[in-house]
Design a protein around this motif. Structure first.
Motif, PDB file in Angstrom:
ATOM      1  N   HIS A   1       0.630  -1.296   0.036  1.00 40.30           N
ATOM      2  CA  HIS A   1      -0.071   0.093   0.107  1.00 40.30           C
ATOM      3  C   HIS A   1       0.949   1.177   0.083  1.00 40.30           C
ATOM      4  O   HIS A   1       0.497   2.361   0.210  1.00 40.30           O
ATOM      5  CB  HIS A   1      -0.944   0.147   1.153  1.00 40.30           C
ATOM      6  CG  HIS A   1      -1.845  -1.260   1.443  1.00 40.30           C
ATOM      7  ND1 HIS A   1      -2.708  -1.361   0.291  1.00 40.30           N
ATOM      8  CD2 HIS A   1      -1.757  -2.346   2.050  1.00 40.30           C
ATOM      9  CE1 HIS A   1      -3.355  -2.670   0.643  1.00 40.30           C
ATOM     10  NE2 HIS A   1      -2.806  -3.050   1.826  1.00 40.30           N
TER      11      HIS A   1
ATOM     12  N   ASN B   1      -0.830   3.849  -2.309  1.00 44.48           N
ATOM     13  CA  ASN B   1      -2.114   3.946  -2.251  1.00 44.48           C
ATOM     14  C   ASN B   1      -2.507   5.108  -1.107  1.00 44.48           C
ATOM     15  O   ASN B   1      -2.472   4.694   0.018  1.00 44.48           O
ATOM     16  CB  ASN B   1      -2.687   2.660  -1.572  1.00 44.48           C
ATOM     17  CG  ASN B   1      -4.387   2.891  -1.586  1.00 44.48           C
ATOM     18  OD1 ASN B   1      -5.019   3.644  -1.639  1.00 44.48           O
ATOM     19  ND2 ASN B   1      -4.864   1.353  -1.330  1.00 44.48           N
ATOM     20  N   LYS B   2      -2.702   6.291  -1.813  1.00 38.20           N
ATOM     21  CA  LYS B   2      -2.998   7.472  -0.805  1.00 38.20           C
ATOM     22  C   LYS B   2      -4.142   7.198   0.156  1.00 38.20           C
ATOM     23  O   LYS B   2      -4.143   7.807   1.089  1.00 38.20           O
ATOM     24  CB  LYS B   2      -3.024   8.457  -1.819  1.00 38.20           C
ATOM     25  CG  LYS B   2      -1.870   9.045  -2.244  1.00 38.20           C
ATOM     26  CD  LYS B   2      -2.087  10.473  -3.106  1.00 38.20           C
ATOM     27  CE  LYS B   2      -0.699  10.807  -3.728  1.00 38.20           C
ATOM     28  NZ  LYS B   2       0.260  11.605  -2.989  1.00 38.20           N
ATOM     29  N   GLU B   3      -5.404   6.648  -0.318  1.00 40.25           N
ATOM     30  CA  GLU B   3      -6.192   6.285   0.503  1.00 40.25           C
ATOM     31  C   GLU B   3      -5.999   5.568   1.691  1.00 40.25           C
ATOM     32  O   GLU B   3      -6.567   5.476   2.608  1.00 40.25           O
ATOM     33  CB  GLU B   3      -7.555   5.329  -0.263  1.00 40.25           C
ATOM     34  CG  GLU B   3      -8.207   6.469  -1.522  1.00 40.25           C
ATOM     35  CD  GLU B   3      -9.040   5.672  -2.352  1.00 40.25           C
ATOM     36  OE1 GLU B   3      -9.440   4.591  -1.857  1.00 40.25           O
ATOM     37  OE2 GLU B   3      -9.495   6.102  -3.361  1.00 40.25           O
ATOM     38  N   LYS B   4      -4.837   4.546   1.928  1.00 37.38           N
ATOM     39  CA  LYS B   4      -4.415   3.900   2.779  1.00 37.38           C
ATOM     40  C   LYS B   4      -3.467   4.473   3.666  1.00 37.38           C
ATOM     41  O   LYS B   4      -3.406   4.177   4.862  1.00 37.38           O
ATOM     42  CB  LYS B   4      -3.886   2.628   2.407  1.00 37.38           C
ATOM     43  CG  LYS B   4      -4.565   1.642   1.813  1.00 37.38           C
ATOM     44  CD  LYS B   4      -5.310   0.778   3.056  1.00 37.38           C
ATOM     45  CE  LYS B   4      -5.699  -0.479   2.994  1.00 37.38           C
ATOM     46  NZ  LYS B   4      -6.239  -1.203   3.927  1.00 37.38           N
ATOM     47  N   HIS B   5      -3.032   5.876   3.521  1.00 39.56           N
ATOM     48  CA  HIS B   5      -1.874   6.193   4.109  1.00 39.56           C
ATOM     49  C   HIS B   5      -2.580   6.848   5.550  1.00 39.56           C
ATOM     50  O   HIS B   5      -1.523   6.719   6.500  1.00 39.56           O
ATOM     51  CB  HIS B   5      -1.449   7.555   3.287  1.00 39.56           C
ATOM     52  CG  HIS B   5      -0.401   7.346   2.196  1.00 39.56           C
ATOM     53  ND1 HIS B   5       0.179   8.147   1.356  1.00 39.56           N
ATOM     54  CD2 HIS B   5      -0.006   6.033   1.891  1.00 39.56           C
ATOM     55  CE1 HIS B   5       0.846   7.545   0.429  1.00 39.56           C
ATOM     56  NE2 HIS B   5       0.670   6.196   0.657  1.00 39.56           N
ATOM     57  N   PRO B   6      -3.813   7.346   5.528  1.00 43.50           N
ATOM     58  CA  PRO B   6      -4.004   7.932   7.073  1.00 43.50           C
ATOM     59  C   PRO B   6      -4.005   6.563   8.056  1.00 43.50           C
ATOM     60  O   PRO B   6      -3.449   6.447   8.917  1.00 43.50           O
ATOM     61  CB  PRO B   6      -5.412   8.433   6.833  1.00 43.50           C
ATOM     62  CG  PRO B   6      -5.379   8.773   5.593  1.00 43.50           C
ATOM     63  CD  PRO B   6      -4.569   7.998   4.529  1.00 43.50           C
ATOM     64  N   GLU B   7      -4.472   5.582   7.396  1.00 39.46           N
ATOM     65  CA  GLU B   7      -4.634   4.055   8.232  1.00 39.46           C
ATOM     66  C   GLU B   7      -3.256   3.679   8.598  1.00 39.46           C
ATOM     67  O   GLU B   7      -2.921   3.257   9.770  1.00 39.46           O
ATOM     68  CB  GLU B   7      -5.243   3.143   7.453  1.00 39.46           C
ATOM     69  CG  GLU B   7      -5.274   1.764   8.159  1.00 39.46           C
ATOM     70  CD  GLU B   7      -5.887   0.521   7.100  1.00 39.46           C
ATOM     71  OE1 GLU B   7      -5.504  -0.627   7.370  1.00 39.46           O
ATOM     72  OE2 GLU B   7      -6.741   0.794   6.268  1.00 39.46           O
TER      73      GLU B   7
END
Length: 151
Positions: A31, A34-40
């Motif tokens: 990931h 995968n910018k959508e996963k970065h906060p997680e």
């Protein structure tokens, strides 16, 4: 766990991979982009980092190819052996304030060593010259000073 901070840099893929492996989170590897996963991922890494002290993590992470550094508080900064050796914090005699600590000369050249030749300006010391150089008329500078906008 001690409220102190680390600086981690894992922009290059191998640094990111090494960090994930060192933290036991190889599941983050796919990931990386995968910018959508970065906060997680960021939250997960923060939770892991909170399980040990800053110095414990520094010792663990600095054993591998990871960009890691301690973020010091002022006391730690002043007592860092490398900064002391390089004379990066020096004490000089100020004409009105007595002994003052200031940043030393960062570039160390044997044939042409640097020297501190003057002190930083006082608050508002160069306001007139700077604003005048930017085209502010003297009356406008006086008005701004009277209003308390500038020193």
């Amino acid at each position: 766990s001690d409220g102190k901070y680390l600086s981690l840099g894992s922009i290059e893929p191998w640094f990111y991979a090494n960090l994930c492996k060192a933290l036991g989170r190889e599941d983050y590897l796919p990931h990386e982009f995968n910018k959508e996963k970065h906060p997680e991922i960021k939250k997960g890494i923060a939770e892991i980092i909170k399980t040990k002290t800053r110095d414990e993590w520094f010792e663990i992470l600095s054993q591998t190819d990871i960009c890691v550094g301690k973020i010091y508080d002022y006391e730690e900064l002043e007592n860092d052996p490398q900064l002391k050796h390089r004379e990066m914090i020096v004490e000089i005699d100020h004409p009105t304030e007595g002994k003052v600590k200031q940043v030393g000369i960062s570039v160390k050249l044997s044939d042409t060593p640097g020297a501190i030749r003057s002190f930083p300006p006082g608050l508002g010391e160069h306001t007139d010259e700077v604003l005048g150089g930017l085209g502010y008329p003297k009356k406008e500078i006086e008005r701004l000073r009277a209003e308390g906008t500038i020193k």
